[in-house]
Write a protein that holds these residues in place. Structure first.
Motif, PDB file in Angstrom:
ATOM      1  N   GLU A  38      79.504 -18.807  82.197  1.00 26.67           N
ATOM      2  CA  GLU A  38      78.815 -18.225  83.346  1.00 26.67           C
ATOM      3  C   GLU A  38      77.343 -17.949  83.058  1.00 26.67           C
ATOM      4  OE1 GLU A  38      80.006 -14.492  86.024  1.00 26.67           O
ATOM      5  OE2 GLU A  38      81.618 -15.672  85.138  1.00 26.67           O
ATOM      6  N   VAL A  39      77.107 -17.614  81.812  1.00 27.09           N
ATOM      7  CA  VAL A  39      75.770 -17.188  81.438  1.00 27.09           C
ATOM      8  C   VAL A  39      74.727 -18.281  81.715  1.00 27.09           C
ATOM      9  CG1 VAL A  39      76.283 -17.819  79.048  1.00 27.09           C
ATOM     10  CG2 VAL A  39      74.367 -16.320  79.538  1.00 27.09           C
ATOM     11  N   PHE A  40      75.158 -19.533  81.658  1.00 31.43           N
ATOM     12  CA  PHE A  40      74.205 -20.612  81.912  1.00 31.43           C
ATOM     13  C   PHE A  40      74.274 -21.127  83.348  1.00 31.43           C
ATOM     14  CE2 PHE A  40      74.873 -20.931  77.296  1.00 31.43           C
ATOM     15  CZ  PHE A  40      73.570 -20.756  76.899  1.00 31.43           C
ATOM     16  N   ALA A  41      75.259 -20.651  84.069  1.00 34.22           N
ATOM     17  CA  ALA A  41      75.505 -21.210  85.390  1.00 34.22           C
ATOM     18  C   ALA A  41      74.278 -21.116  86.303  1.00 34.22           C
ATOM     19  CB  ALA A  41      76.689 -20.513  86.034  1.00 34.22           C
ATOM     20  N   GLU A  42      73.622 -19.974  86.267  1.00 34.18           N
ATOM     21  CA  GLU A  42      72.505 -19.794  87.186  1.00 34.18           C
ATOM     22  C   GLU A  42      71.256 -20.574  86.756  1.00 34.18           C
ATOM     23  OE1 GLU A  42      70.498 -15.975  86.619  1.00 34.18           O
ATOM     24  OE2 GLU A  42      72.342 -15.299  85.629  1.00 34.18           O
ATOM     25  N   THR A  43      70.946 -20.530  85.443  1.00 32.54           N
ATOM     26  CA  THR A  43      69.713 -21.193  84.998  1.00 32.54           C
ATOM     27  C   THR A  43      69.894 -22.704  84.923  1.00 32.54           C
ATOM     28  OG1 THR A  43      70.454 -20.719  82.779  1.00 32.54           O
ATOM     29  CG2 THR A  43      68.744 -19.290  83.689  1.00 32.54           C
ATOM     30  N   GLY A  44      71.075 -23.114  84.524  1.00 32.77           N
ATOM     31  CA  GLY A  44      71.328 -24.538  84.414  1.00 32.77           C
ATOM     32  C   GLY A  44      70.640 -25.137  83.203  1.00 32.77           C
ATOM     33  N   SER A  45      70.604 -26.430  83.190  1.00 31.68           N
ATOM     34  CA  SER A  45      70.019 -27.118  82.052  1.00 31.68           C
ATOM     35  C   SER A  45      68.513 -27.272  82.255  1.00 31.68           C
ATOM     36  CB  SER A  45      70.679 -28.476  81.879  1.00 31.68           C
ATOM     37  OG  SER A  45      70.530 -29.227  83.057  1.00 31.68           O
ATOM     38  N   VAL A  46      67.889 -27.788  81.231  1.00 36.93           N
ATOM     39  CA  VAL A  46      66.437 -27.941  81.247  1.00 36.93           C
ATOM     40  C   VAL A  46      66.113 -29.413  81.090  1.00 36.93           C
ATOM     41  CG1 VAL A  46      64.291 -27.362  80.062  1.00 36.93           C
ATOM     42  CG2 VAL A  46      66.124 -25.658  80.246  1.00 36.93           C
ATOM     43  N   ARG A  47      65.234 -29.887  81.942  1.00 38.47           N
ATOM     44  CA  ARG A  47      64.924 -31.314  81.902  1.00 38.47           C
ATOM     45  C   ARG A  47      63.478 -31.536  81.489  1.00 38.47           C
ATOM     46  NH1 ARG A  47      67.101 -34.521  86.864  1.00 38.47           N
ATOM     47  NH2 ARG A  47      68.991 -33.959  85.743  1.00 38.47           N
ATOM     48  N   VAL A  48      63.295 -32.400  80.496  1.00 34.35           N
ATOM     49  CA  VAL A  48      61.946 -32.820  80.096  1.00 34.35           C
ATOM     50  C   VAL A  48      61.913 -34.326  80.268  1.00 34.35           C
ATOM     51  CG1 VAL A  48      60.269 -32.978  78.205  1.00 34.35           C
ATOM     52  CG2 VAL A  48      61.693 -30.929  78.453  1.00 34.35           C
ATOM     53  N   ARG A  49      61.024 -34.779  81.137  1.00 39.26           N
ATOM     54  CA  ARG A  49      61.008 -36.219  81.427  1.00 39.26           C
ATOM     55  C   ARG A  49      60.452 -37.015  80.244  1.00 39.26           C
ATOM     56  NH1 ARG A  49      61.895 -37.857  86.484  1.00 39.26           N
ATOM     57  NH2 ARG A  49      62.333 -36.191  87.970  1.00 39.26           N
TER      58      ARG A  49
END
Lengths: 636, 355
Positions: free
Chosen positions: A237-248
């Motif tokens: 749950e702890v990551f659910a809101e922030t989600g992943s991080v994308r670097v193109r």
């Protein structure tokens, strides 16, 4: 996540609808990320870092890495002294440094937290293994109370995860004993990082299988834990809101790339140089941090015409390289400062014999044993002057990990062309750091085949080429050209022993003149920015990335600052004096107490000012920015 | 010099001692034992018709280390103590060359002691001529690692406090595959030992007892003097019993505890028959007798001369080359410009394409 200080902050939340259908989960897109993994020396943080780096390189980001570990193989467990770290910056634009401050810190135990927390950017993410925050570990780290339960970490976004327990649970049915199972926990952190930054899982599974091929049980355990870490990110749950991080992907120039560490690049550069010169390579070394991995890299390349020799000491290594060069091979020796000190007399011999020799100095903190695993640039004076007598050698410095490849080739090319030892300076930061290296295209680097004299007619051992002032190289075994050379002063023509005063004076001057002629090989100074202004930064070696970034930032603020980076420290480009005079002030950042700055002042009578740091750590961009700000005004 | 390059009438040229003499003035002190050694080396080279163009003399620093300047071969006069390392590097790069090294008791055993033992341990294919005069000559007379205890010298006016070591015992301890001793003044013996060394595969160490008539005159006289040398030297011959003495009437045998003793040869009560004496075994695997005999010293025992030890064991540069041959099997071959295998090398690991 945010980018380097002062740069435009691209930290923007995107919503999923704008993206392709295959990703339904939330994510944020940012330009750059600086992440640091840290834990106990035995926690496998270096492996975690290099594996994450590998995946990041394959994802097409530009990147720069900085491992940081203690000199002890297993420093006291759980103490701040035993903490090992691996920092990595990756970006969708070109970057030149591993980043000033991590915006993500992964801390595997209290000691790692204690040693690294101060570096974490305010508001940055802290992923912490709560399972290691036991009373004994807290005590060993020097915490009176659990820092996760007071306001120690209040300034950060904290992800408390009991990685120890989750690893154990994942391996409950593996049959592994507790201790072995516990050692897999770095793969949980790796898996989580893979999820967090959207790295492809498959290639990592292959990599783990390859790495632990001989122990399939461990390979499977690590894979299990790696997946557990990945899935934790997906489901917790702890990551659910922030989600992943994308670097193109970074817009790197078209071509084939490989991530490479400085020492590996140096090794490949030497092999390449020998091939371009049509010579065998003989590399003689003695184990020393942080230069050993050059020897390791080359030792495996026997099939490529490389012979390595682990000598009984540093002196023998240098002497063996001289012997090999006398025999007509490319003799190379490598070490770090203390070893270079021991090689000094031999380098002098090579100066006197006028034979090609490349000496690699992977500089580390000094004096004496100093800081074996940390970086420094304090061997410049040693490289220039650290020998008896008038003993000039060309000195070249690499400026990035991948540049070590080209600097090594250049060092060898000049050594052969001018029949002289050449000192190649790198440092611990370049040696262990890595970045994407665009592979040379076939035929891109011009060959420079070595020329051996085989004509016995009127052969004089020390007769010189008019352009380079080099004497002719003769391979022993060539009929009719038998000759003797040695470290005693020689007659300027025949090479026979000579104590004649005029002859010695002539020989000292001609050896110096020969090294000065290497200026003909030095490409024109490339000024980063306008060639006049308020402030000029003059750098050399591994400060390149930080200086460039700082100068770019300062110019963006309207400051009239430029920089120039010296590749050859000897001979110096004669036009440098002129360039420095076109600026109101000259600042020389160095990881020493001011060595190049002394040379510049003495040589060019310019009031250059030192900016020094000897902390075993590279300059931060922010440190350079502050120095620039103090010395410049903003114009709009 | 041209005579060396091409023979007349298509015949191979015949080299004489003179062909091995360089154009440099020889600068040793008059009466120095080095002259005799130089002459015998040149004579042996001529006798063996060794190719001067394929020969390299490497040395360190000291009187003996000037030797390469006087040989009309390739030569490298290096730095103090480091000749073994220089010669090793040369031999690694060029196993085809015949490499000879000249050193002294200061150069080879003191400042270069580390390289000396590692050279012998590795068994690099070199011939090592160790001129032992038990003194530093070029720096004017200080005691050396082979000087006797109590040696008075400029640096030890009250006598040297330290025990010398025996170069050949050290060498055998380091695993040397060929160990011999001879004398500068004994022309025939010196030549014989040099020829044996020339034929050895691996490191051939020859200790040459050499007189420094300026700083340590007659240091070996008690052993090498013509009138008494037969009684004070044990001339070793492979497969021959350990016999010495002007009248060849004394022998050496080893007691059960390994200690040597001198016996009278004969059939009498206190005598030992020749057939009961041990014979010299150069290739004895344990090198037990060689180690013991290396340390025989007058007046207790006759000093062992000749080849004490000669065994065959893998030669360093040969092993290296064999590794290379193995490694090259199946590896990509260099193409015309010699870069194809380089490309393969650059492309190792995880590569990706940016477009």
């Amino acid at each position: 996540m945010e980018t380097q200080v002062g740069e435009s902050q691209v930290s923007q939340a995107s919503d999923a609808q704008n993206q392709s259908a295959r990703t339904e989960r939330p994510f944020r897109e940012v330009e750059s990320v600086v992440i640091r993994f840290c834990g106990d020396s035995g926690d496998g943080m270096q492996l975690t870092g290099t594996e994450f780096t590998r995946a990041t390189a394959l994802a097409g980001n530009d990147l720069s890495t900085m491992p940081d570990f203690p000199a002890e193989i297993r420093a006291p467990a759980g103490t701040p002294a035993g903490v090992s770290g691996y920092q990595l910056q990756f970006s969708s634009r070109e970057i030149g440094t591993p980043g000033d401050q991590p915006d993500v810190l992964v801390a595997m135990n209290p000691a790692a937290l204690k040693a690294n927390l101060a570096d974490l950017l305010a508001g940055g993410s802290l992923i912490v293994n709560t399972g290691a925050f036991t009373k004994p570990n807290l005590t060993k780290a020097g915490y009176d109370a659990n820092p996760l339960e007071d306001d120690t970490v209040a300034a950060y976004k904290v992800y408390k995860i009991d990685i120890t327990r989750l690893t154990k649970l994942a391996l409950a049915s593996s049959g592994l004993d507790n201790k072995t199972a516990d050692r897999c926990k770095n793969f949980f952190a790796l898996g989580l990082a893979f999820w967090m930054f959207e790295r492809p899982v498959e290639s990592e599974l292959d990599a783990i299988r390859a790495k632990f091929g001989k122990k399939p049980i461990l390979a499977e355990a690590n894979i299990t834990v790696f997946k557990a870490g990945y899935h934790y990110g997906e489901t917790a749950e702890v990551f659910a809101e922030t989600g992943s991080v994308r670097v193109r992907k970074a817009p790197l120039p078209t071509g084939r790339y490989r991530n490479i560490m400085g020492n590996a690049a140096t090794a490949l550069g030497l092999v390449t140089a020998a091939r371009l010169a049509k010579l065998d390579l003989v590399y003689a070394g003695y184990p020393i941090t942080p230069a050993s991995s050059i020897l390791h890299e080359l030792a495996g390349l026997r099939a490529h015409g490389v012979t390595t020799f682990q000598a009984e000491d540093e002196i023998a290594a240098a002497c063996a390289a001289v012997g090999a060069s006398f025999g007509g091979a490319l003799g190379v020796t490598g070490s770090s400062g203390p070893g270079i000190a021991l090689k000094g007399e031999t380098i002098g011999l090579a100066v006197s014999l006028e034979l090609p020799l490349v000496i690699v100095n992977v500089q580390r903190g000094g004096p004496s044993t100093g800081l074996p695993t940390k970086t420094e640039q304090a061997d410049l004076m040693q490289a220039l002057y650290g020998r008896n007598g008038e003993c000039p050698v060309p000195v070249i410095a690499a400026c990035t990990p991948a540049d070590c490849f080209y600097a090594a080739i250049e060092a060898a090319r000049v050594a052969i062309k001018y029949m002289t030892p050449v000192m190649l300076l790198t440092d611990g930061y370049l040696a262990n750091g890595s970045e994407p290296w665009q592979l040379p295209r076939p035929g891109e680097i011009a060959p420079f085949p070595a020329v051996f004299r085989d004509d016995p007619e009127d052969y004089k051992v020390y007769r010189r080429d008019e352009t380079t002032l080099a004497r002719a190289w003769v391979r022993p075994g060539t009929p009719g050209l038998a000759h003797r050379i040695g470290g005693i002063e020689k007659d300027a023509l025949t090479g026979n022993v000579s104590y004649d005063p005029d002859n010695h004076d002539w020989m000292c001057r001609i050896r110096a003149a020969k090294v000065e002629r290497v200026q003909n090989e030095v490409p024109a100074l490339k000024v980063n920015g306008p060639d006049e202004g308020e402030l000029l930064l003059v750098g050399w070696g591994s400060t390149y990335g930080a200086i460039n970034a700082a100068v770019a930032q300062a110019r963006a603020e309207g400051r009239r600052v430029s920089s120039v980076h010296l590749r050859w420290l000897n001979p110096l480009d004669g036009k440098l004096g002129e360039l420095m005079r076109r600026f109101t002030r000259v600042l020389v950042p160095e990881m020493n107490l001011g060595q190049l700055v002394q040379i510049l002042r003495a040589r060019f009578l310019v009031d250059a000012e030192p900016l020094t740091k000897v902390m075993g750590q590279p300059f931060k961009i922010a440190e350079l920015c502050r120095a620039i700000e103090k010395r410049t005004t903003v114009r709009n | 010099m041209n005579s060396r390059i091409s023979g007349q009438d298509g015949r191979l040229p015949v080299l004489t001692k003179k062909d091995y003499q360089s154009d440099e003035d020889v600068r040793w002190c008059p009466g120095c034992g080095d002259y005799a050694i130089l002459a015998q080396v040149q004579k042996v080279f001529a006798e063996l018709q060794l190719d001067p163009d394929k020969t390299v003399f490497v040395s360190g620093i000291g009187c003996s280390s000037r030797f390469p300047y006087y040989m009309n071969t390739y030569g490298l006069h290096g730095i103090h103590g480091r000749a073994p390392a220089i010669a090793t590097g040369l031999k690694i790069a060029r196993p085809d060359l015949d490499v000879w090294m000249v050193t002294g008791d200061g150069d080879g055993l003191s400042i270069g002691g580390n390289h000396f033992i590692h050279l012998l341990r590795r068994n690099v294919g070199l011939k090592v001529l160790l001129f032992n005069n038990r003194i530093y000559g070029l720096t004017k007379g200080q005691y050396s690692p082979t000087s006797e205890v109590g040696k008075k010298s400029p640096s030890t006016p009250f006598g040297s406090p330290d025990e010398p070591f025996n170069p050949l015992a050290v060498a055998i301890g380091a695993g040397a595959s060929f160990v011999a001793r001879t004398v500068d003044t004994d022309v025939g013996h010196l030549q014989g030992v040099l020829k044996r060394a020339a034929a050895h595969q691996g490191t051939a160490l020859v200790e040459i007892l050499q007189n420094c008539n300026v700083f340590n005159d007659l240091t070996f006289e008690a052993i090498t003097g013509r009138e008494h040398r037969a009684d004070r030297q044990l001339l070793l011959e492979p497969g021959q019993p350990l016999v010495f003495g002007k009248n060849r009437d004394r022998g050496i045998r080893f007691r059960n505890d390994g200690a040597p003793e001198i016996v009278k040869i004969g059939d009498g009560a206190d005598e030992v028959p020749l057939s009961a004496l041990p014979v010299h075994d150069e290739a004895d695997a344990a090198a037990r007798h060689a180690f013991t005999m290396a340390q025989f010293d007058y007046p207790e025992l006759p000093v062992a001369m000749g080849v004490l030890r000669a065994v065959e064991r893998p030669v360093f540069e040969t092993v290296l080359r064999a590794q290379e041959v193995t490694a090259r099997k199946g590896a990509p071959k260099p193409n015309g410009d010699g870069q194809r295998d380089l490309e393969a090398l650059w492309n190792q690991g995880d590569v990706w394409d940016a477009d």
